[in-house]
Design a protein around this motif. Sequence first.
Motif, short mmCIF file in Angstrom:
data_model
loop_
_atom_site.label_atom_id
_atom_site.label_comp_id
_atom_site.label_asym_id
_atom_site.label_seq_id
_atom_site.Cartn_x
_atom_site.Cartn_y
_atom_site.Cartn_z
N ASN A 196 3.43 13.66 8.04
CA ASN A 196 2.63 13.13 9.13
C ASN A 196 3.56 12.41 10.10
OD1 ASN A 196 0.18 14.11 8.21
ND2 ASN A 196 -0.27 12.27 7.01
N ASN A 216 -3.39 12.05 6.51
CA ASN A 216 -3.92 10.87 7.15
C ASN A 216 -3.52 10.91 8.62
OD1 ASN A 216 -4.26 8.08 8.06
ND2 ASN A 216 -4.47 7.57 5.88
N ASN A 217 -4.45 10.62 9.50
CA ASN A 217 -4.18 10.68 10.94
C ASN A 217 -3.76 9.34 11.52
OD1 ASN A 217 -4.77 13.44 11.19
ND2 ASN A 217 -6.97 13.00 11.26
N LYS A 218 -3.48 8.36 10.67
CA LYS A 218 -3.08 7.05 11.14
C LYS A 218 -1.79 7.16 11.94
CE LYS A 218 -2.16 2.35 9.50
NZ LYS A 218 -2.09 1.48 8.30
N SER A 219 -1.77 6.49 13.10
CA SER A 219 -0.59 6.54 13.97
C SER A 219 0.31 5.34 13.71
CB SER A 219 -1.02 6.57 15.44
OG SER A 219 0.09 6.58 16.29
N LYS A 220 1.59 5.60 13.49
CA LYS A 220 2.55 4.54 13.23
C LYS A 220 3.75 4.69 14.16
CE LYS A 220 1.73 3.63 8.29
NZ LYS A 220 2.38 3.60 6.95
N TYR A 236 3.93 9.55 5.98
CA TYR A 236 5.14 9.47 6.80
C TYR A 236 6.37 9.49 5.88
CZ TYR A 236 2.47 8.28 11.01
OH TYR A 236 1.63 8.31 12.09
N ASP A 277 5.22 7.61 2.44
CA ASP A 277 4.36 6.45 2.23
C ASP A 277 2.92 6.93 2.06
OD1 ASP A 277 3.24 6.89 4.76
OD2 ASP A 277 4.33 5.26 5.72
N SER A 278 2.00 6.00 1.91
CA SER A 278 0.61 6.36 1.62
C SER A 278 -0.08 7.05 2.78
CB SER A 278 -0.19 5.11 1.22
OG SER A 278 -0.16 4.16 2.27
N ASP A 279 0.52 7.02 3.98
CA ASP A 279 -0.04 7.70 5.14
C ASP A 279 0.67 9.01 5.45
OD1 ASP A 279 -2.07 5.74 5.91
OD2 ASP A 279 -0.37 4.43 6.36
N CYS A 332 0.81 -1.21 0.00
CA CYS A 332 0.00 0.00 0.00
C CYS A 332 0.84 1.25 0.00
CB CYS A 332 -0.93 0.02 1.21
SG CYS A 332 -0.07 0.23 2.79
N GLU A 333 2.17 1.16 0.17
CA GLU A 333 3.01 2.33 0.24
C GLU A 333 3.42 2.78 -1.15
OE1 GLU A 333 5.89 0.62 2.84
OE2 GLU A 333 5.23 1.88 4.49
#
Length: 277
Positions: free
Chosen positions: A194, A33-37, A253, A249-251, A23-24
């Motif tokens: 992000n 995107n607010n996804k936390s990694k 980062y 990446d897709s989020d 997906c990256e």
Amino acid sequence: MKTFRTIGLTLAAVLMCVNFTACEEDDDEPAQNNKSKKLVEIKSVSNGKRHGKNYTNTETLKFSYDENNRLVSCEHNEEYYDEDDEENNIFVQNYTWEGNTISADYKSGDYHEHYLHKLENGLIKSTSYSFGVNGATEHSEITELTYNSDNRIIELNIVNNLKARYTWENNKLTSFHDEDFVPESISYNDKTCNGYFPLFCFTPGLSDLVYTNPELFGLKLNALPSKIETNTDIEVYKGSSEFDSYTFDSDGYVKSFTVNSYDYGSEENCTVTLKWE
């Protein structure tokens, strides 16, 4: 200029390939995107010339976490080669979290290093460090950290002596001065990421927690540096590091970037990859 090999970081503080999930994607701009990694790996490949001698340096930091997403270990792996020298080093730092303290330990045979970080209001305010052999302490020291009203680190003192100063403007770190070196200024491009950008080039003695938990030091920010250069007219101390070729990446980062560093008698080209999960 300091390199990642000497203090973990001017860039050089820095850090060939890393495998990412399907997906990256490589993007010129970070996605919103607010996804936390969590940061699980930093890897750098550096090629340079120092005083007429070519060298290659590959360094990898791998981070593991517990079920509460707290850092429990960092594996350092470094491979350095030049025409006269070859070094291969691997060591693991282990972390234990208890209340308002975080301890870190490294052991190799009879040798032992121990750090004890003490927190107040979510910030590390002091670190006790010691090392010894066969259970006997050979050296110990205490580092004190000072913050501004925005909870950003502004001073680092070791054994009551000023070691480093940090200057902030609009929540961006704009200059750094390690008292053993000349001051350095930092400029930024107009992009942000992000998550956060690991400021590994300005962290003498602050441990791997700077990479995984920069908020503990007031060093968490998503602005992306474009250039770091020394503030001096003395030729032998002049130097700069230029950051470029950011991918995300897709989020949103930071996935990779390059750093080209120059100072008196040396130059280095480095590719850095970051892996987030």
